[in-house]
Design a protein around this motif. Structure first.
Motif, PDB file in Angstrom:
ATOM      1  N   THR A 549       0.859  -1.191   0.000  1.00  0.00           N
ATOM      2  CA  THR A 549       0.000   0.000   0.000  1.00  0.00           C
ATOM      3  C   THR A 549       0.895   1.240   0.000  1.00  0.00           C
ATOM      4  O   THR A 549       2.080   1.161   0.342  1.00  0.00           O
ATOM      5  N   THR A 550       0.317   2.375  -0.377  1.00  0.00           N
ATOM      6  CA  THR A 550       1.094   3.623  -0.457  1.00  0.00           C
ATOM      7  C   THR A 550       0.387   4.711   0.328  1.00  0.00           C
ATOM      8  O   THR A 550      -0.776   5.016   0.066  1.00  0.00           O
ATOM      9  N   VAL A 551       1.105   5.277   1.311  1.00  0.00           N
ATOM     10  CA  VAL A 551       0.579   6.409   2.081  1.00  0.00           C
ATOM     11  C   VAL A 551       1.524   7.585   1.868  1.00  0.00           C
ATOM     12  O   VAL A 551       2.730   7.478   2.124  1.00  0.00           O
ATOM     13  N   ASP A 592      11.369  10.113  16.608  1.00  0.00           N
ATOM     14  CA  ASP A 592      12.405   9.233  17.161  1.00  0.00           C
ATOM     15  C   ASP A 592      12.064   7.779  16.833  1.00  0.00           C
ATOM     16  O   ASP A 592      10.894   7.374  16.881  1.00  0.00           O
ATOM     17  N   GLY A 593      13.091   7.022  16.527  1.00  0.00           N
ATOM     18  CA  GLY A 593      12.876   5.609  16.208  1.00  0.00           C
ATOM     19  C   GLY A 593      12.503   5.373  14.754  1.00  0.00           C
ATOM     20  O   GLY A 593      12.262   4.236  14.348  1.00  0.00           O
ATOM     21  N   HIS A 594      12.421   6.456  13.974  1.00  0.00           N
ATOM     22  CA  HIS A 594      12.108   6.325  12.550  1.00  0.00           C
ATOM     23  C   HIS A 594      13.358   6.606  11.716  1.00  0.00           C
ATOM     24  O   HIS A 594      14.273   7.303  12.150  1.00  0.00           O
ATOM     25  N   THR A 595      13.385   6.075  10.526  1.00  0.00           N
ATOM     26  CA  THR A 595      14.505   6.277   9.586  1.00  0.00           C
ATOM     27  C   THR A 595      14.021   7.095   8.388  1.00  0.00           C
ATOM     28  O   THR A 595      12.907   6.883   7.896  1.00  0.00           O
ATOM     29  N   PHE A 596      14.877   8.024   7.929  1.00  0.00           N
ATOM     30  CA  PHE A 596      14.568   8.844   6.748  1.00  0.00           C
ATOM     31  C   PHE A 596      15.566   8.508   5.643  1.00  0.00           C
ATOM     32  O   PHE A 596      16.768   8.374   5.891  1.00  0.00           O
ATOM     33  N   LYS A 597      15.062   8.352   4.431  1.00  0.00           N
ATOM     34  CA  LYS A 597      15.931   8.150   3.258  1.00  0.00           C
ATOM     35  C   LYS A 597      15.481   9.091   2.153  1.00  0.00           C
ATOM     36  O   LYS A 597      14.268   9.246   1.920  1.00  0.00           O
ATOM     37  N   GLY A 629       7.815  -1.941   5.470  1.00  0.00           N
ATOM     38  CA  GLY A 629       8.103  -1.879   6.902  1.00  0.00           C
ATOM     39  C   GLY A 629       6.917  -1.342   7.667  1.00  0.00           C
ATOM     40  O   GLY A 629       5.781  -1.337   7.175  1.00  0.00           O
ATOM     41  N   ASP A 630       7.196  -0.847   8.862  1.00  0.00           N
ATOM     42  CA  ASP A 630       6.138  -0.354   9.746  1.00  0.00           C
ATOM     43  C   ASP A 630       6.003   1.160   9.596  1.00  0.00           C
ATOM     44  O   ASP A 630       7.012   1.887   9.605  1.00  0.00           O
ATOM     45  N   GLN A 631       4.776   1.632   9.441  1.00  0.00           N
ATOM     46  CA  GLN A 631       4.463   3.072   9.323  1.00  0.00           C
ATOM     47  C   GLN A 631       5.272   3.741   8.197  1.00  0.00           C
ATOM     48  O   GLN A 631       5.877   4.791   8.390  1.00  0.00           O
ATOM     49  N   MET A 653      13.053  14.669  -6.029  1.00  0.00           N
ATOM     50  CA  MET A 653      13.562  13.981  -4.844  1.00  0.00           C
ATOM     51  C   MET A 653      12.509  12.993  -4.346  1.00  0.00           C
ATOM     52  O   MET A 653      11.359  13.355  -4.129  1.00  0.00           O
ATOM     53  N   PHE A 654      12.929  11.739  -4.217  1.00  0.00           N
ATOM     54  CA  PHE A 654      12.099  10.696  -3.617  1.00  0.00           C
ATOM     55  C   PHE A 654      12.558  10.519  -2.172  1.00  0.00           C
ATOM     56  O   PHE A 654      13.765  10.567  -1.893  1.00  0.00           O
ATOM     57  N   ALA A 655      11.614  10.331  -1.263  1.00  0.00           N
ATOM     58  CA  ALA A 655      11.978  10.148   0.142  1.00  0.00           C
ATOM     59  C   ALA A 655      10.971   9.218   0.811  1.00  0.00           C
ATOM     60  O   ALA A 655       9.840   9.034   0.333  1.00  0.00           O
ATOM     61  N   CYS A 656      11.413   8.640   1.920  1.00  0.00           N
ATOM     62  CA  CYS A 656      10.503   7.823   2.728  1.00  0.00           C
ATOM     63  C   CYS A 656      10.950   7.901   4.181  1.00  0.00           C
ATOM     64  O   CYS A 656      12.116   8.194   4.478  1.00  0.00           O
ATOM     65  N   LYS A 657      10.001   7.665   5.081  1.00  0.00           N
ATOM     66  CA  LYS A 657      10.340   7.516   6.499  1.00  0.00           C
ATOM     67  C   LYS A 657       9.555   6.309   7.016  1.00  0.00           C
ATOM     68  O   LYS A 657       8.426   6.038   6.575  1.00  0.00           O
ATOM     69  N   TYR A 658      10.168   5.572   7.922  1.00  0.00           N
ATOM     70  CA  TYR A 658       9.521   4.372   8.439  1.00  0.00           C
ATOM     71  C   TYR A 658      10.098   4.055   9.818  1.00  0.00           C
ATOM     72  O   TYR A 658      11.197   4.495  10.170  1.00  0.00           O
TER      73      TYR A 658
END
Length: 662
Positions: A549-551, A592-597, A629-631, A653-658
């Motif tokens: 899914t895509t959010v 906090d606890g999330h990763t950004f790319k 992944g999660d969230q 720019m493409f980005a994601c956080k999870y």
């Protein structure tokens, strides 16, 4: 709103004529018959006016009529004020109202009409395009005495339906007394041709140069009624420069009409004299160039392997001195700095001339500036010539360099000589700048030598619009070359007088004049938004195929904008700014606890599907687009930066956080 009786009757007449033109009455009769058959057969009920209007609306006939009825108001009308536009960004989808052309009655104009084409045999089998179907198109671009025009695109066909008129001001550049009406004799001395370039645009938006033609318009000076019709045969370009691609029917008309026309003998004599004068100048320059080359070879026999280019073929296969491809070009208010000019040239597409047949050779084709700008892409020579011309316009001492890159690949780039002796190389395809510090081969090994950062290996010659120098140093390796152009033991110069005789302003009609640059017609905000929407759809579909899914995170998408602006600023000026604020905003947006790319990428085209396919080939980008992944929250931001000639730098720019799960 009430109308006076005469206006009301005039309005009724316009609507009546439009309905007749569209054959609305016939279409209504068809719909009426069809509706009677479909709806009245079972139960013979009465057909009301509302039923008929509903049927017409369902079939789109009412919409068609309303689209065709456009009422043009007089733009010079006083007393009418338009409401101010809201501050948010909207785009007007309706075509702009055409303003009336202000014709100065004291000036002469040439009205050039293109009345269709024929014998474009390459498109003989092309099917008729269906309504609304995207098809390949022809566009005709014109340049005459600092004026540029572009026709409406027409579908490619054996007989393309060109129907355009262009009003060319002959008196554009003041000829002596500006208030005096220019007469036939004075116009006969204006040897500037009308340069016509035919461009084909395919269904993917890719442009191809079809033909380049110089129209001799002065035959109209001998036309009795001030009107003349010409069938212009267009020849191909490059390897097909002797092959006919089609014929354009052109009608020339003079406004206001000449009181006294010239005899055809006078005009033909003038043309013959001009041709003879040009041919003689070219012959003398060729004799001089041969003598210069013999002297150059006598210095060192190995010079015959160096890339010393005195002549180059244009798109029509005509050999012209390389110095004639460069001249100072001012961009008006479209470009502010030399570095911005370098950025503009670098975002024009790079494409080598197509070579028919096998082999690893390269088809040489140095394009005239109009052909290069209209096609919006060209080879490295076209880019270097344009950049050198713009840098000369900004008052720099600039030269085009001809040499090689790695593996002996021929290449051209630009060099500027600073007043303090600093030598700077400008790569026209990327906009990069390199300071040249020569290596001294006689230094002992202990002396540390500068490591060159530029990709250039050898250099054979440098030139601009006034000067030409052949490299006669013992080695033609760029890293050991000394660029003291005044030292004739290192650089053999050509005679400035000889160059001036075949290059403007001394040259005649053989050398096409440079066109002015045109402002961009691309709306940066709208185009950015359109590409971004298309990319979101493509990403969502791609993830759906993978079962994800895509959010979307709109706030994170917005926060990527400063980074894209900083990337473009750095490409233009070499200065990086705003990185601290961008990093801080991202830290605040990622819990906090999330990763950004994030993954930025740059394009010089506006095709979202093509850009997406390219991005998927990068493992870093694919990792973001296919993130699981999660969230998981995805973001994409597009920023289009516009330049003259509708050239664009497109940053994505493409980005994601999870949530990071260990």
């Amino acid at each position: 709103m009430s109308l006076p009786p005469e206006k009301a009757s005039e309005l009724k007449q316009i609507i009546h004529q439009q309905l007749l033109k569209m054959d609305v009455h016939g279409r209504i009769r068809e719909v009426l018959a069809e509706t009677v058959r479909e709806e009245l057969a079972p139960e013979h009920q009465q057909l009301s006016t509302e039923d008929l209007i509903k049927a017409l609306r369902q079939r789109g006939i009412i919409d068609d009529v309303m689209k065709e009825l456009k009422f043009v108001t007089d733009v010079n009308e006083t007393g009418t004020t338009l409401p101010p536009k809201p501050s948010t960004h909207f785009v007007d989808r309706e075509p702009p109202v055409l303003k009336k052309t202000n014709i100065d009655p004291t000036r002469r104009y040439l009205y050039l009409q293109v009345l269709g084409g024929k014998a474009f045999l390459e498109h003989l089998q092309e099917p008729e395009p269906l309504p609304g179907q995207i098809c390949s198109t022809f566009t005709l671009c014109l340049h005459f005495r600092n004026q540029r025009f572009r026709s409406k695109p027409v579908p490619c066909a054996c007989e393309p339906d060109f129907h355009d008129g262009f009003l060319l001001e002959i008196h554009k550049d003041s000829l002596g007394d500006g208030s005096k009406m220019v007469d036939a004799t004075t116009m006969l001395s204006i040897c500037d041709p009308v340069h016509m370039v035919l461009i084909k645009t395919d269904t993917f938006g890719e442009t191809t140069l079809v033909a380049s033609y110089f129209l001799e318009w002065r035959s109209i000076l001998a036309a009795e009624n001030g009107i003349t019709n010409i069938a212009v045969e267009l020849l191909g370009v490059g390897t097909e420069s002797k092959v006919s691609v089609g014929i354009l029917n052109i009608r020339l008309e003079m406004y206001p009409q000449l009181n006294k026309t010239l005899s055809s003998e006078i005009t033909s004599t003038q043309f013959t004299l001009e041709r003879q004068k040009t041919a003689e100048k070219e012959r003398l320059f060729l004799v001089y160039a041969k003598q210069w080359w013999r002297e150059y070879l006598q210095i060192r026999p190995t010079h015959n392997t160096r890339l010393v280019k005195i002549f180059a073929q244009d798109e029509n296969g005509v050999n012209r001195p390389v110095c004639s491809y460069v001249r100072p070009l001012r961009a008006g208010r479209l470009l502010d700095t030399a570095r911005q000019a370098a950025r503009f040239v670098s975002v024009l597409g790079h494409e080598t001339a197509p070579l028919i047949g096998g082999g690893c050779g390269k088809q040489e084709q140095w394009c005239t500036l109009l052909a290069f700008l209209c096609r919006n892409k060209g080879d490295c020579e076209d880019h270097a010539n344009l950049l050198c011309s713009l840098l000369l316009g900004f008052g720099l001492e600039a030269f085009v360099c001809v040499g090689t890159k790695a593996k002996g690949v021929p290449h051209t780039w630009v060099m500027t000589c600073g007043s303090d002796g600093t030598i700077t190389f400008w790569e026209s395809l990327t906009g990069h700048r390199y300071i040249h510090r020569p290596v001294n081969p006689d230094d002992p090994p202990i002396v540390e030598q500068p490591k060159p950062l530029y990709p250039y290996r050898t250099i054979g010659c440098v030139f601009n619009h006034q000067k030409f120098f052949g490299n006669c140093q013992p080695s033609d390796a760029v890293e050991v070359c000394v660029f003291d152009l005044h030292d004739e033991s290192k650089w053999k110069p050509m005679s400035g007088e000889a160059i001036k005789s075949v290059c403007p302003p001394g040259a005649t009609s053989a050398v096409p004049p440079f066109p002015p640059l045109c402002a961009s017609t691309v709306d940066a905000a709208v185009t950015s938004n359109e590409i971004e929407v298309q990319l979101r759809i493509l990403i969502s579909e791609h993830r759906k195929d993978l079962g994800f899914t895509t959010v979307w995170d709109d706030q994170l998408s917005y926060l990527l904008s400063p980074a894209l602006a900083a990337y473009e600023l750095e490409r233009t000026t070499g200065v990086s700014a705003g990185n601290e604020e961008f990093q801080d905003s991202v830290r605040r947006a990622v819990p906090d606890g999330h990763t950004f790319k994030g993954f930025p990428i740059h394009f010089v085209h506006r095709n979202a599907r093509r850009a997406f396919a390219t991005c998927l080939r990068s493992p870093f980008c694919e990792e973001i687009i296919c993130c699981r992944g999660d969230q998981v929250r995805l973001a994409v931001r597009v920023r289009v930066f516009t330049y003259p000639e509708s050239a664009c730098a497109v940053w994505i720019m493409f980005a994601c956080k999870y949530r990071s799960v260990l």
